[in-house]
Design a protein around this motif. Structure first.
Motif, mmCIF file in Angstrom:
data_model
loop_
_atom_site.group_PDB
_atom_site.id
_atom_site.type_symbol
_atom_site.label_atom_id
_atom_site.label_comp_id
_atom_site.label_asym_id
_atom_site.label_seq_id
_atom_site.Cartn_x
_atom_site.Cartn_y
_atom_site.Cartn_z
ATOM 1 N N GLY A 30 78.008 33.523 31.792
ATOM 2 C CA GLY A 30 78.228 32.627 32.922
ATOM 3 C C GLY A 30 78.902 33.336 34.079
ATOM 4 O O GLY A 30 79.708 34.257 33.890
ATOM 5 N N THR A 58 79.025 33.284 43.465
ATOM 6 C CA THR A 58 79.223 32.483 42.259
ATOM 7 C C THR A 58 80.550 31.739 42.402
ATOM 8 O O THR A 58 81.598 32.351 42.542
ATOM 9 N N THR A 110 79.570 29.547 39.473
ATOM 10 C CA THR A 110 78.262 30.049 39.074
ATOM 11 C C THR A 110 77.298 29.930 40.239
ATOM 12 O O THR A 110 77.613 29.323 41.264
ATOM 13 N N SER A 143 76.190 26.227 40.728
ATOM 14 C CA SER A 143 77.202 25.356 41.356
ATOM 15 C C SER A 143 77.732 25.960 42.651
ATOM 16 O O SER A 143 78.799 25.581 43.129
ATOM 17 N N SER A 197 79.737 28.357 31.564
ATOM 18 C CA SER A 197 78.319 28.572 31.304
ATOM 19 C C SER A 197 77.643 27.258 30.935
ATOM 20 O O SER A 197 78.035 26.599 29.969
ATOM 21 N N CYS A 245 76.557 21.239 32.167
ATOM 22 C CA CYS A 245 76.822 21.333 33.601
ATOM 23 C C CYS A 245 78.256 20.978 33.967
ATOM 24 O O CYS A 245 78.717 21.308 35.062
ATOM 25 N N GLU A 270 79.871 23.997 35.032
ATOM 26 C CA GLU A 270 79.425 24.587 36.298
ATOM 27 C C GLU A 270 79.786 23.677 37.468
ATOM 28 O O GLU A 270 80.747 23.918 38.184
ATOM 29 N N CYS A 303 73.255 19.927 31.010
ATOM 30 C CA CYS A 303 72.524 20.900 31.821
ATOM 31 C C CYS A 303 71.064 20.793 31.418
ATOM 32 O O CYS A 303 70.655 21.295 30.379
#
Length: 412
Positions: free
Chosen positions: A116, A239, A242, A245, A288, A294, A297, A336
């Motif tokens: 991640g 990032t 990430t 996101s 990750s 999600c 993230e 996710c």
């Protein structure tokens, strides 16, 4: 003193400047391929096996393209083997690199995991680019230190990283601003089979026709969409934490910078605080989507943005912690489930919505004295447990949730 394994790493490993669409599925594998290629110049052929989530949605995230592009620089043949049904124990995003001679004999092998945010790790051997430099690794301990000494979160960052961290975060801030501005000026179709149209430009134009309150919210949406759409098209982003996101924090900070005229020094200090909260999650849980969904993230990005916004508006350490806690808490359990394995649906809209939620968390926290029952650290523990309880088909495999019916969607 805490052991070395309990010391957090630099924010340079959290805020990484690179190209989309995915930090775990594109940036990490590209870096791994580059590393293995450089370590095996003798190879006549390369073979790369992708496992689990990395294999399940790798084609949508251009994992194979990133790896093959790097290995092609050696001038040698390379092959990708896809194993989406095999999940290695350490992490769902596993890769095995093999170098072969002209007769097909193995000359080298490396199993590594993209954990991640563009980071790589091996079991028992973290793959780091900087030393462990944060002796305190929970927000509770850091907040207690700040309250005892009168320091802010960003001053703690400077104490651990050194003043040169602000030069790095200024570069990060410039890339974030550039991504917003590029995204606002681009229209048309995003790459991939979904035929999704860019929306940032239209949102920005429409926002200008509303009165101040709706104009403000519409522009936050536009800024977050702009970066997320740049990421989806392989543009340069940061990032945060990430690629998937990456629109949340720029969406919030660009809006506050543009509307409230904060100085760049204030913006990078806010990024330092945001990074501290993201770093705590990365160190103690995960960022990750393949590991915790999600929530790791977009949920973490919302918490980071809420912390940054609350600092900019003069919040106390407790109020900043509370805003971050709310930003993450109200994303608990988020799956996710990328449609077609692309960072487009539902990812792009989630970035815009989370940016708005971050600002709401800031406002809510500012009405309080910062005292509340569930700490940010407790929430990080719960997020990790919740993420590991979520079935794997809802964690970046492209087989559950919204992604399950993508074949029917493509036929419509």
């Amino acid at each position: 003193m805490p052991s070395k394994n309990n010391i957090m790493k630099s924010l340079r490993e959290l805020f990484r400047i690179g190209t989309g669409p995915s930090s775990s599925h594109t940036m990490g594998p590209r870096k791994a391929a580059e590393t293995f290629r450089n370590e095996h110049p003798e190879a006549d052929k390369f073979e790369v096996t992708l496992y689990g989530s990395l294999a399940a949605t790798g084609k949508g995230h251009m994992t194979d393209v990133a790896i093959l592009d790097e290995l092609a620089k050696s001038g040698k043949e390379a092959e990708i083997i896809w194993q989406p049904d095999i999940f290695l124990d350490f992490h769902p995003n596993g890769m095995k690199f093999r170098s072969l001679d002209a007769e097909g004999n193995q000359t080298g092998e490396w199993t590594v995991f993209s954990v991640g945010g563009g980071a790589l790790e091996e079991p028992g051997k973290p793959h780091t680019e900087s030393g462990e430099i944060y002796p305190l690794n929970t927000i509770g301990d850091i907040m207690a230190y700040c309250e005892r000494t009168g320091h802010t979160y960003w001053e703690y960052v400077e104490q651990c990283e050194g003043p040169e961290i602000w030069d790095y975060l200024l570069d990060v801030w410039k890339v974030m601003k550039s991504a917003v501005e590029r995204g606002l000026n681009r229209e048309g179709r995003l790459p991939g089979p979904l035929n999704l149209q860019r929306k940032a430009c239209a949102y920005y134009v429409k926002a200008g026709g509303y009165k101040d309150n709706l104009k403000s919210r519409g522009r936050v949406f536009a800024y977050a969409l702009a970066v997320s759409e740049e990421n989806a098209s392989g543009g340069e982003i940061v990032t945060a934490p990430t690629c998937g996101s990456s629109g949340v924090i720029p969406g919030v900070l660009y809006h506050l910078w543009e509307s409230r005229h904060f100085a760049d020094a204030q913006m990078v200090h806010a990024l330092g605080t945001a990074g501290l909260f993201g770093n705590v999650v990365k160190h103690n849980a995960s960022i990750s989507g393949a590991d915790v969904g999600c929530q790791g993230e977009v949920g973490v990005a919302c918490a980071m943005a809420a912390a940054a916004a609350t600092q900019l508006f003069g919040g106390s350490p407790a109020q900043i912690e509370y805003a971050a806690e709310m930003g993450l808490e109200h994303h608990l359990g988020m799956t996710c489930d990328p449609v077609c394995g692309l960072v487009q649906i539902p990812c792009i809209e989630r970035n815009a919505y989370a940016a708005a939620r971050a600002l709401d968390a800031n406002i809510y926290a500012s009405f309080t004295d910062g005292n509340h029952r569930v700490s940010f650290d407790k929430l990080v523990t719960v997020m990790k447990e919740t993420g590991h309880d979520i079935p794997s088909l809802y964690k970046e495999t492209g087989t559950g949730g919204l992604a399950k019916d993508y074949v029917q969607m493509l036929r419509k």
